[in-house]
Design an enzyme around this catalytic site. Structure first.
Site, PDB file in Angstrom:
ATOM      1  N   LEU A 128      -0.367  -7.024  -6.999  1.00  0.00           N
ATOM      2  CA  LEU A 128       0.948  -6.392  -7.166  1.00  0.00           C
ATOM      3  C   LEU A 128       1.837  -6.586  -5.947  1.00  0.00           C
ATOM      4  O   LEU A 128       3.053  -6.638  -6.060  1.00  0.00           O
ATOM      5  CB  LEU A 128       0.773  -4.883  -7.372  1.00  0.00           C
ATOM      6  CG  LEU A 128       0.107  -4.422  -8.658  1.00  0.00           C
ATOM      7  CD1 LEU A 128      -0.213  -2.930  -8.569  1.00  0.00           C
ATOM      8  CD2 LEU A 128       1.004  -4.707  -9.849  1.00  0.00           C
ATOM      9  N   PHE A 136      -1.055  -4.521   6.288  1.00  0.00           N
ATOM     10  CA  PHE A 136      -2.346  -3.852   6.355  1.00  0.00           C
ATOM     11  C   PHE A 136      -3.248  -4.183   5.177  1.00  0.00           C
ATOM     12  O   PHE A 136      -4.458  -3.975   5.248  1.00  0.00           O
ATOM     13  CB  PHE A 136      -2.138  -2.329   6.345  1.00  0.00           C
ATOM     14  CG  PHE A 136      -1.536  -1.765   7.602  1.00  0.00           C
ATOM     15  CD1 PHE A 136      -0.363  -2.270   8.123  1.00  0.00           C
ATOM     16  CD2 PHE A 136      -2.158  -0.713   8.262  1.00  0.00           C
ATOM     17  CE1 PHE A 136       0.205  -1.745   9.280  1.00  0.00           C
ATOM     18  CE2 PHE A 136      -1.608  -0.173   9.421  1.00  0.00           C
ATOM     19  CZ  PHE A 136      -0.424  -0.690   9.930  1.00  0.00           C
ATOM     20  N   SER A 137      -2.674  -4.636   4.089  1.00  0.00           N
ATOM     21  CA  SER A 137      -3.442  -4.645   2.844  1.00  0.00           C
ATOM     22  C   SER A 137      -2.866  -5.591   1.804  1.00  0.00           C
ATOM     23  O   SER A 137      -1.726  -6.040   1.919  1.00  0.00           O
ATOM     24  CB  SER A 137      -3.414  -3.238   2.233  1.00  0.00           C
ATOM     25  OG  SER A 137      -2.078  -2.922   1.871  1.00  0.00           O
ATOM     26  N   ASP A 173       8.410   5.330   8.094  1.00  0.00           N
ATOM     27  CA  ASP A 173       8.681   3.940   7.687  1.00  0.00           C
ATOM     28  C   ASP A 173       9.368   3.885   6.324  1.00  0.00           C
ATOM     29  O   ASP A 173       8.992   3.104   5.457  1.00  0.00           O
ATOM     30  CB  ASP A 173       7.393   3.119   7.687  1.00  0.00           C
ATOM     31  CG  ASP A 173       7.674   1.616   7.663  1.00  0.00           C
ATOM     32  OD1 ASP A 173       8.826   1.219   7.952  1.00  0.00           O
ATOM     33  OD2 ASP A 173       6.747   0.846   7.341  1.00  0.00           O
ATOM     34  N   GLY A 179       1.103  -6.066   2.232  1.00  0.00           N
ATOM     35  CA  GLY A 179       1.759  -5.580   3.445  1.00  0.00           C
ATOM     36  C   GLY A 179       0.972  -6.109   4.622  1.00  0.00           C
ATOM     37  O   GLY A 179       0.048  -6.913   4.456  1.00  0.00           O
ATOM     38  N   VAL A 222      -2.394  -5.211  -2.477  1.00  0.00           N
ATOM     39  CA  VAL A 222      -2.459  -4.161  -3.495  1.00  0.00           C
ATOM     40  C   VAL A 222      -2.598  -4.813  -4.863  1.00  0.00           C
ATOM     41  O   VAL A 222      -1.836  -5.725  -5.200  1.00  0.00           O
ATOM     42  CB  VAL A 222      -1.204  -3.262  -3.432  1.00  0.00           C
ATOM     43  CG1 VAL A 222      -1.237  -2.202  -4.515  1.00  0.00           C
ATOM     44  CG2 VAL A 222      -1.084  -2.600  -2.061  1.00  0.00           C
TER      45      VAL A 222
HETATM   46  P1  ATP Z   1       3.103  -2.312   5.261  1.00  0.00           P
HETATM   47  O1  ATP Z   1       2.998  -3.655   5.909  1.00  0.00           O
HETATM   48  O2  ATP Z   1       4.478  -2.085   4.689  1.00  0.00           O
HETATM   49  O3  ATP Z   1       2.617  -1.169   6.095  1.00  0.00           O
HETATM   50  P2  ATP Z   1       0.823  -1.877   3.539  1.00  0.00           P
HETATM   51  O4  ATP Z   1      -0.170  -2.957   3.771  1.00  0.00           O
HETATM   52  O5  ATP Z   1       0.540  -0.550   4.151  1.00  0.00           O
HETATM   53  O6  ATP Z   1       2.251  -2.353   3.929  1.00  0.00           O
HETATM   54  P3  ATP Z   1       1.920  -0.839   1.056  1.00  0.00           P
HETATM   55  O7  ATP Z   1       3.307  -0.831   1.593  1.00  0.00           O
HETATM   56  O8  ATP Z   1       1.306   0.488   0.747  1.00  0.00           O
HETATM   57  O9  ATP Z   1       0.949  -1.707   1.962  1.00  0.00           O
HETATM   58  O10 ATP Z   1       1.884  -1.708  -0.274  1.00  0.00           O
HETATM   59  C1  ATP Z   1       2.271  -3.067  -0.256  1.00  0.00           C
HETATM   60  C2  ATP Z   1       3.038  -3.402  -1.522  1.00  0.00           C
HETATM   61  O11 ATP Z   1       2.162  -3.245  -2.658  1.00  0.00           O
HETATM   62  C3  ATP Z   1       4.237  -2.514  -1.823  1.00  0.00           C
HETATM   63  O12 ATP Z   1       5.412  -2.933  -1.155  1.00  0.00           O
HETATM   64  C4  ATP Z   1       4.330  -2.664  -3.345  1.00  0.00           C
HETATM   65  O13 ATP Z   1       4.962  -3.874  -3.688  1.00  0.00           O
HETATM   66  C5  ATP Z   1       2.867  -2.746  -3.785  1.00  0.00           C
HETATM   67  N1  ATP Z   1       2.328  -1.421  -4.155  1.00  0.00           N
HETATM   68  C6  ATP Z   1       1.842  -0.484  -3.313  1.00  0.00           C
HETATM   69  N2  ATP Z   1       1.453   0.621  -3.978  1.00  0.00           N
HETATM   70  C7  ATP Z   1       1.689   0.392  -5.279  1.00  0.00           C
HETATM   71  C8  ATP Z   1       1.515   1.160  -6.494  1.00  0.00           C
HETATM   72  N3  ATP Z   1       1.012   2.409  -6.457  1.00  0.00           N
HETATM   73  N4  ATP Z   1       1.877   0.596  -7.667  1.00  0.00           N
HETATM   74  C9  ATP Z   1       2.422  -0.647  -7.692  1.00  0.00           C
HETATM   75  N5  ATP Z   1       2.605  -1.419  -6.595  1.00  0.00           N
HETATM   76  C10 ATP Z   1       2.253  -0.923  -5.407  1.00  0.00           C
END
Ligand code: ATP
Ligand code: MG
Length: 424
Positions: free
Chosen positions: A53, A58-59, A178, A56, A61
């Protein structure tokens, strides 16, 4: 944005060159992302990966199918290095508190459903299972070709955001740190075909036999489609520059009617309890509050600043502040100059209150390296640059201007904003 690991991965830039459209392959190594594929099972087989999906710093998804409750969920698979693991555990702690205080799931924050650890070739990954949500506000803004989504829609989204922020700030004592369009997701997808439930998607329960379909790298066809879309967007914006008003007619307005604008705040990887702040520098560049730049401490009001930046962006399709490194001055100084051009001079007391004040300001409270500022107040920008009517510009300015106060303590709280006449 990743305060522990430098600035956010997403470079928000008007030039498409600067944007990172996918997570690349670099991050797939020991300590990094887990290379999932559709059909992969997690948590003893309960969750089955369907498609990626988002991603980021960190991860990654994934859309996953929960075989226990027969529902689709979002599975956030954290990078495996220790610091990322800690960040995920911290996110779990905060999202657990969020869920506990909101039994009816009505406070506009993503709902944590479960969490577990998954061991793969790159290490042990903390995984968060959350409710499946739709497109981000960034995608909504782009869907409407960066033209602004209309003020009644902006108001609707602002209401959800403020309900979420009021809950975080007043009831829980959490600062998100953020807030940006990517971290606010619509509850449903813009395109119904992308919603597994509305499209009647049959969940994948096994890994497709002999399939090349990869989770690590985006499949070829998808990448091709994205490149094509990007070129089309580049063409459209070139045309907009050259043809001005005519282009607006050529590009038929995309219809946002019927799209549900209920939304939720996600990504608590950098969020903190207000009384346990860790990072000095928070927020993604364009949404960063002045007190963070000058290093004078921050509180809930820093989230409010980002909120105002998002509201402006929804209304106009453009970033409120897009600072650049310019000759002889830093992005920070350019950012402060842009703020002062829109909002007036920063009060001297505030300008001198930070650990980095001396880097940017002289003793009169003027910027050291950017001398001549062109004052262009918000209401005029809305009328002259974005063709708002006077009353529309005034209404939005009345709402946003107090939130963009240089003095953090003067900014209204989320609860106060919810009572503002512009929203009713
Ligand atoms: P960052 O680098 O912004 O800290 P991160 O690795 O912590 O990112 P998230 O921002 O939580 O990750 O999620 C990354 C992406 O995944 C989001 O921008 C979104 O596109 C998708 N995503 C996250 N959670 C969901 C969800 N519950 N349902 C659908 N898509 C999601
Ligand atoms: Mg994010």
């Amino acid at each position: 944005m990743a305060s522990l690991f430098g600035n956010g991965g997403y470079v928000y830039s008007s030039e498409s060159e600067g944007e990172e459209e996918d997570e690349g392959t670099e991050g797939y190594r020991k300590g990094g992302y887990h290379a999932a594929r559709p059909g992969d099972r997690f948590a003893g087989g309960r969750f089955v990966a369907q498609r990626k999906l988002g991603w980021g710093n960190f991860s990654t998804v994934w859309l996953a199918y929960d075989t226990l409750h027969s529902r689709f969920v979002a599975l956030k698979i954290q990078k495996s290095a220790r610091d990322y693991g800690h960040a995920a555990l911290h996110e779990i702690e905060l999202l657990s508190a969020v869920a506990q205080g909101d039994p009816t799931n009505s406070k506009c924050i993503v709902r944590l459903l479960d969490h577990f650890k998954h061991v793969g070739p790159n290490g042990q990954h903390v995984c968060l299972v959350t409710e499946f949500l739709g497109d981000s506000l960034l995608q909504l803004i782009r869907y409407n070709r960066n033209k602004g989504i209309g003020l009644s829609r902006v108001k609707e989204i602002c209401r959800s955001l403020l309900v979420g922020l009021d809950y975080l700030h007043r009831e829980l004592g959490i600062i998100h740190t953020d807030l940006k369009p990517e971290n606010v997701l619509l509850v449903s997808t813009i395109n119904p075909a992308k919603d597994p439930v509305r499209s009647g998607f049959t969940p994948i329960l096994d890994r497709p036999v002999g399939s090349q379909y990869g989770g690590t790298v985006i499949s070829f066809s998808e990448k091709m489609l994205r490149m094509r879309a990007r070129r089309a967007v580049a063409r459209i914006s070139q045309r907009r520059v050259s043809l001005g008003g005519i282009a607006a007619e050529v590009e038929k307005e995309r219809n946002l009617d019927g799209i549900s604008l209920k939304c939720k705040i996600v990504d608590f990887g950098n969020a903190c309890w207000a009384d346990q702040q860790l990072a000095g520098e928070i927020q993604t560049r364009q949404y960063r509050a002045p007190e963070v730049i000058i290093g004078s401490g921050y509180s809930y009001s820093a989230d409010m600043w980002s909120f105002a930046c998002i509201a402006f962006e929804l209304a106009t399709g453009d970033l409120l502040f897009a600072p650049k490194n310019c000759q002889g001055c830093s992005e920070d100084e350019d950012h402060l100059a842009l703020m002062m051009e829109t909002l007036g001079k920063m009060p001297r007391k505030i300008a001198s209150s930070g650990t980095r004040s001396k880097d940017y300001f002289d003793r009169h409270g003027d910027l050291k390296r950017i001398r001549r500022l062109k004052f262009w107040p918000l209401d005029c920008v809305l009328v002259e640059r974005y063709n708002f009517t006077e009353p529309d510009a005034q209404g939005l300015t009345d709402f946003l201007r107090p939130i963009l106060d240089f003095t953090p303590e003067n900014r209204p709280s989320a609860a106060q904003c919810l009572k503002h006449p512009w929203l009713s």
